[in-house]
Design an enzyme around this catalytic site. Structure first.
Site, short mmCIF file in Angstrom:
data_model
loop_
_atom_site.label_atom_id
_atom_site.label_comp_id
_atom_site.label_asym_id
_atom_site.label_seq_id
_atom_site.Cartn_x
_atom_site.Cartn_y
_atom_site.Cartn_z
N LYS A 102 0.86 -1.18 0.00
CA LYS A 102 0.00 0.00 0.00
C LYS A 102 0.89 1.23 0.00
O LYS A 102 2.02 1.20 0.50
CB LYS A 102 -0.91 0.04 1.23
CG LYS A 102 -2.20 0.79 1.00
CD LYS A 102 -3.15 -0.03 0.14
CE LYS A 102 -4.52 0.63 0.07
NZ LYS A 102 -5.47 -0.23 -0.68
N THR A 185 -14.94 -2.97 -7.65
CA THR A 185 -15.05 -3.12 -6.20
C THR A 185 -16.52 -3.10 -5.79
O THR A 185 -16.96 -3.93 -4.98
CB THR A 185 -14.26 -2.04 -5.46
OG1 THR A 185 -12.91 -2.03 -5.95
CG2 THR A 185 -14.24 -2.30 -3.96
N SER A 315 -8.10 -6.13 -11.08
CA SER A 315 -6.72 -5.69 -11.36
C SER A 315 -5.87 -6.87 -11.82
O SER A 315 -5.04 -6.75 -12.72
CB SER A 315 -6.10 -5.06 -10.11
OG SER A 315 -6.53 -3.73 -9.94
#
Length: 383
Positions: A102, A185, A315
């Site tokens: 991240k 998402t 992704s």
């Protein structure tokens, strides 16, 4: 309890259920690498401004590290560390061959011009380009970033390493991005919710939904749930909250939100205090916030590392597409992965006599532990 403490607590509980060796437990918890860089850029008015950027690469036992880059004024090392760790378990729950990472920059993107955001992104990329890569660490969009941000990263990275479209995902379709990625998402939330409701003999149609947040994920989830026959009765965002017991007109709300930069002032429902949203009577609350309180009330909680894994799953599809899939194939494959993920979590719940959240953590931690010990390899499945 901050995000890092909460995430580490869940990990340690899962490790205990799995009976992990203390040395392995410590190894899995400590990040592979933590990066902190200064990013100084000229503002449009000629002054200089400095920002701090972070990238935490948590684990690569199952494949290249994967995770978004967020631009937000509250980005800090603990938050990025927690989110990187969550990505490790999330990719393992989804059973895609990635590890976790991240990143973020402490800035307020709404206060920066497009050209300032571009300069900031390019400077950040210059500072970390030798630590990311197609087979090392693959960034993606997150809060405050989008496909344009990924295009800037791709372009700047390519100056150093040659054209490398797979170094980021969530790119514009014209640069090799995947159809369906923008909605992924939110669509994953729909599929995970369908799987949970099906366990109880129910479907989306006729259920009452309350959604906290109306950004990319919340707005897509609301739209798709409404299209599937669900009744979205209340929604909040940073500007306010609105309720209509007969169901909100999501298409009109999205138009209003786009034109007014938020849902405040929408005349298709009654304005309510956003703080009361979590107490509104409904069948399904998205997201399932305040987990400890809700579980004590007997509410069934679908954990975030399963429910919001649709983005990273698509992704992965983008990363492996030798030629572009049509959107129907992307959505069908996503449903397969989300449904299988829910089934795998349920099996762990039965094996360890635990709730869905701990079932998801034990599933993810177990898969990463097996890969770390060399007892399980991974295969990239392209279609």
């Amino acid at each position: 309890m901050n995000a890092l403490a909460a995430t580490s607590r869940n990990f340690k509980q899962a490790a205990k259920l799995l009976g992990l060796d203390s040395k392995l437990e410590k190894s899995l918890l400590i990040p592979f690498r933590e990066i902190k860089v200064e990013c100084t850029i000229p503002k449009d008015d000629g002054t200089l401004a400095s920002y701090v950027g972070f990238r935490v690469q948590h684990d690569n036992a199952r494949g290249p590290m994967k995770g978004g880059i967020r631009y937000h004024h509250e980005v800090d090392p603990d938050e990025v560390n927690a989110l990187a760790q969550l990505m490790t378990w999330k990719t393992a729950v989804a059973n895609i061959p990635y590890g976790g990472a991240k990143g973020g920059i402490g800035c307020s993107p709404g206060e920066l011009s497009i050209s300032e955001l571009e300069r900031l992104t390019r400077v950040f990329t210059q500072k970390i380009h030798d630590l990311i890569g197609i087979h090392t660490d693959v960034p993606a969009p997150d809060m405050g970033t989008n496909s344009q941000t990924m295009a800037w990263i791709l372009d700047e990275y390519s100056k150093f390493h040659g054209y490398s479209p797979a170094v980021v995902t969530g790119k514009p379709v014209d640069l090799g991005g995947s159809l369906g990625r923008d909605a992924a998402t939110g669509r994953g939330v729909l599929f995970a919710t369908e799987a949970l409701l099906a366990e109880h003999g129910k479907g989306i149609a006729g259920q009452r939904f309350v959604i906290q947040g109306f950004g990319n994920v919340g707005s897509w989830a609301a739209q798709l749930i409404s299209e599937a026959g669900g009744k979205v009765i209340a929604i909040s965002d940073v500007t306010g909250a609105v309720k209509n017991s007969n169901g909100l007109d999501i298409a009109k709300l999205m138009k209003h939100s786009s034109e007014n930069r938020g849902i405040k002032g929408f005349n298709g429902g009654d304005a309510i205090d956003p703080r009361s949203l979590l107490t509104e009577e409904c069948d399904v609350l998205i997201p399932a916030a305040l987990g400890g309180i809700l579980s004590k009330k007997g509410v069934l909680i679908l954990p975030d590392i399963l429910a919001n894994s649709g983005g990273v799953t698509v992704s992965y599809f983008e990363w492996v597409q030798g030629f572009m899939w049509d959107e129907e194939k992307v959505n069908n494959e996503l449903k397969t992965y989300m449904t299988r993920g829910f089934r795998d979590v349920k099996e762990m719940c039965k094996s360890h006599n635990c709730d869905l959240r701990m079932g998801a953590f034990t599933l993810g931690v177990n898969r990463v532990a097996r890969a770390t010990n060399g007892t399980a390899g991974f295969v990239v499945i392209c279609g």
